[in-house]
Design a protein around this motif. Structure first.
Motif, short mmCIF file in Angstrom:
data_model
loop_
_atom_site.label_atom_id
_atom_site.label_comp_id
_atom_site.label_asym_id
_atom_site.label_seq_id
_atom_site.Cartn_x
_atom_site.Cartn_y
_atom_site.Cartn_z
N ILE A 151 0.85 -1.19 0.00
CA ILE A 151 0.00 0.00 0.00
C ILE A 151 0.89 1.24 0.00
O ILE A 151 1.89 1.31 0.71
CB ILE A 151 -0.97 0.03 1.20
CG1 ILE A 151 -0.23 -0.14 2.53
CG2 ILE A 151 -2.05 -1.03 1.04
CD1 ILE A 151 -1.12 0.07 3.75
N LYS A 178 -2.04 2.54 8.50
CA LYS A 178 -2.77 3.06 7.34
C LYS A 178 -2.77 4.58 7.30
O LYS A 178 -2.57 5.18 6.24
CB LYS A 178 -4.19 2.50 7.33
CG LYS A 178 -4.25 1.00 7.07
CD LYS A 178 -5.66 0.51 6.82
CE LYS A 178 -6.52 0.55 8.05
NZ LYS A 178 -7.85 -0.03 7.82
N GLU A 214 -1.22 6.98 4.38
CA GLU A 214 -2.06 8.01 3.76
C GLU A 214 -1.42 9.40 3.86
O GLU A 214 -1.53 10.21 2.94
CB GLU A 214 -3.44 8.04 4.43
CG GLU A 214 -4.34 6.88 4.06
CD GLU A 214 -5.63 6.88 4.85
OE1 GLU A 214 -6.65 6.40 4.32
OE2 GLU A 214 -5.64 7.35 6.00
N ARG A 231 -4.97 -7.79 2.24
CA ARG A 231 -5.94 -7.03 1.44
C ARG A 231 -7.21 -6.72 2.23
O ARG A 231 -7.76 -5.62 2.11
CB ARG A 231 -6.29 -7.83 0.18
CG ARG A 231 -7.22 -7.11 -0.77
CD ARG A 231 -7.49 -7.91 -2.03
NE ARG A 231 -6.34 -7.95 -2.91
CZ ARG A 231 -6.05 -7.02 -3.81
NH1 ARG A 231 -6.83 -5.95 -3.92
NH2 ARG A 231 -5.00 -7.15 -4.59
N VAL A 289 -7.18 -3.38 4.20
CA VAL A 289 -7.12 -2.07 3.53
C VAL A 289 -8.20 -1.90 2.45
O VAL A 289 -8.14 -0.95 1.67
CB VAL A 289 -5.73 -1.85 2.90
CG1 VAL A 289 -4.66 -1.82 3.99
CG2 VAL A 289 -5.40 -2.92 1.87
N GLU A 349 -9.99 1.65 2.38
CA GLU A 349 -9.15 2.77 1.96
C GLU A 349 -8.80 2.68 0.48
O GLU A 349 -8.75 3.71 -0.22
CB GLU A 349 -7.86 2.81 2.79
CG GLU A 349 -8.06 3.19 4.25
CD GLU A 349 -8.57 2.04 5.12
OE1 GLU A 349 -8.88 2.28 6.29
OE2 GLU A 349 -8.64 0.90 4.62
N VAL A 350 -8.56 1.48 -0.01
CA VAL A 350 -8.27 1.31 -1.44
C VAL A 350 -9.50 1.66 -2.27
O VAL A 350 -9.41 2.33 -3.30
CB VAL A 350 -7.79 -0.13 -1.73
CG1 VAL A 350 -7.70 -0.38 -3.23
CG2 VAL A 350 -6.44 -0.38 -1.07
N LEU A 401 -5.72 5.24 -0.45
CA LEU A 401 -4.51 4.43 -0.59
C LEU A 401 -4.53 3.74 -1.95
O LEU A 401 -5.59 3.45 -2.50
CB LEU A 401 -4.43 3.36 0.50
CG LEU A 401 -4.15 3.81 1.95
CD1 LEU A 401 -4.24 2.61 2.89
CD2 LEU A 401 -2.79 4.47 2.06
N ARG A 402 -3.34 3.47 -2.47
CA ARG A 402 -3.22 2.68 -3.69
C ARG A 402 -2.64 1.32 -3.34
O ARG A 402 -1.71 1.23 -2.53
CB ARG A 402 -2.30 3.38 -4.69
CG ARG A 402 -2.86 4.68 -5.23
CD ARG A 402 -3.98 4.43 -6.23
NE ARG A 402 -4.35 5.65 -6.94
CZ ARG A 402 -5.32 6.46 -6.57
NH1 ARG A 402 -6.01 6.18 -5.48
NH2 ARG A 402 -5.61 7.54 -7.27
N ALA A 403 -3.22 0.26 -3.93
CA ALA A 403 -2.74 -1.10 -3.71
C ALA A 403 -1.93 -1.56 -4.91
O ALA A 403 -2.35 -1.36 -6.06
CB ALA A 403 -3.92 -2.05 -3.49
#
Length: 311
Positions: free
Chosen positions: A169, A229, A233, A243, A246, A249-250, A255-257
């Motif tokens: 993340i 997290k 951020e 996974r 998060v 948030e994704v 957030l980017r996964a």
């Protein structure tokens, strides 16, 4: 003559190493705890605790009594569980201990269904680090443990009930945010955000990185998963988490996964119990309701079959 209430009080002081914390555990006042311990010491004619330091530590006599108390309480709990089993699932209790990823992100929905189906069963939940789950099972503080890391103790049985996926993340505007995959060696180029030592995901990740000869140099410990997290951020660094932890948030874009390449991304979640111990109907019913895959992925047929073999 000693009674069970006194033994429970003694056990609470021994485990917490504090008269004040023991009072919270057994719902008595601190003076009440002190009075019971003095009565026990008068009975045996010797101190059970050394009170000279900041913590209450067992004397040699206290250690002998603690070992015996653990055995007595274990037998009482087994008897209670078997008596509860005579009622089927119409009563009884279930003491659960879980790691943070399971207890916070997976278990609430399971417990909602469980309590709706079995409203007469009293459920207590202790959420802590995966590294504490095994010892709590062995100390008879919990009936069933759910951990993000397999405990390696021959006195315990651990069975995987589901498999999640580890993903990197990163902040939404990070240079890695639009990559499809990330190699573990790229992790050394940025500050890596972790949860506390003893957290299951952290322990598993460190083991697998070590197997590849990777040692993270710039590490920032943020204590718990929510802290991790929020730190990512805010742009303080990057992390790797399950996974299911998060998903929200994704999905929101905060957030980017990024998938992991050249690295085993699977993270099994385990239920843990004492080897050879009686498992109550209440515990078995909870295990039957556990998910077999992360909510973000398809159900894992393999782990479901594995669990079926253990029934």
């Amino acid at each position: 003559m000693l009674n069970l209430d006194q033994l429970r009080i003694f056990q609470a002081v021994a485990l917490t190493r504090s008269f004040t914390r023991a009072a919270d555990v057994v719902h008595l006042t601190q003076p009440g705890i002190s009075k019971h311990i003095r009565q026990m010491e008068d009975y045996f004619g010797t101190p059970l605790f050394d009170r000279s330091g900041r913590k209450a530590t067992l004397t040699e006599a206290g250690a002998i009594l603690f070992e015996a108390t653990q055995g007595v309480m274990s037998m009482i709990d087994v008897a209670e569980q078997r008596i509860d089993d005579l009622k089927g699932l119409r009563g009884g209790r279930l003491r659960l201990g879980t790691s943070f990823p399971i207890g916070v992100y997976l278990l609430p929905r399971v417990l909602a269904r469980y309590r709706k189906k079995f409203p007469a069963i009293e459920v207590t939940l202790d959420i802590s680090l995966s590294g504490t789950i095994g010892p709590k099972v062995l100390a008879n503080e919990i009936d069933l443990g759910l951990a993000s890391y397999e405990p390696h103790d021959p006195r315990l049985v651990a069975r995987a009930f589901m498999t999640d996926e580890l993903i990197a993340i990163v902040p939404r505007h990070h240079k890695l945010a639009h990559k499809r995959h990330i190699n573990p060696h790229e992790l050394t180029e940025d500050t890596f955000i972790v949860a506390a030592p003893g957290a299951g995901t952290r322990t598993l990740l460190e083991d697998r990185l070590r197997d590849q000869g990777i040692v993270l140099q710039r590490v920032l410990d943020f204590g718990n998963l929510e802290g991790v997290k929020h730190a990512v951020e805010a742009g303080l660094g990057i992390s790797i988490q399950a996974r299911s932890v998060v998903m929200r948030e994704v999905a929101s874009g905060s957030l980017r996964a990024v998938k992991l390449a050249g690295f085993d991304p699977t993270i099994p979640f385990y239920y843990v119990c004492r080897k050879g111990a009686h498992m109550s109907h209440a515990a078995k019913a909870l295990i039957e309701m556990l998910p077999t895959a992360s909510p973000s992925r398809h159900r894992s047929r393999g782990t479901a079959e594995h669990r079926d073999q253990d029934r």
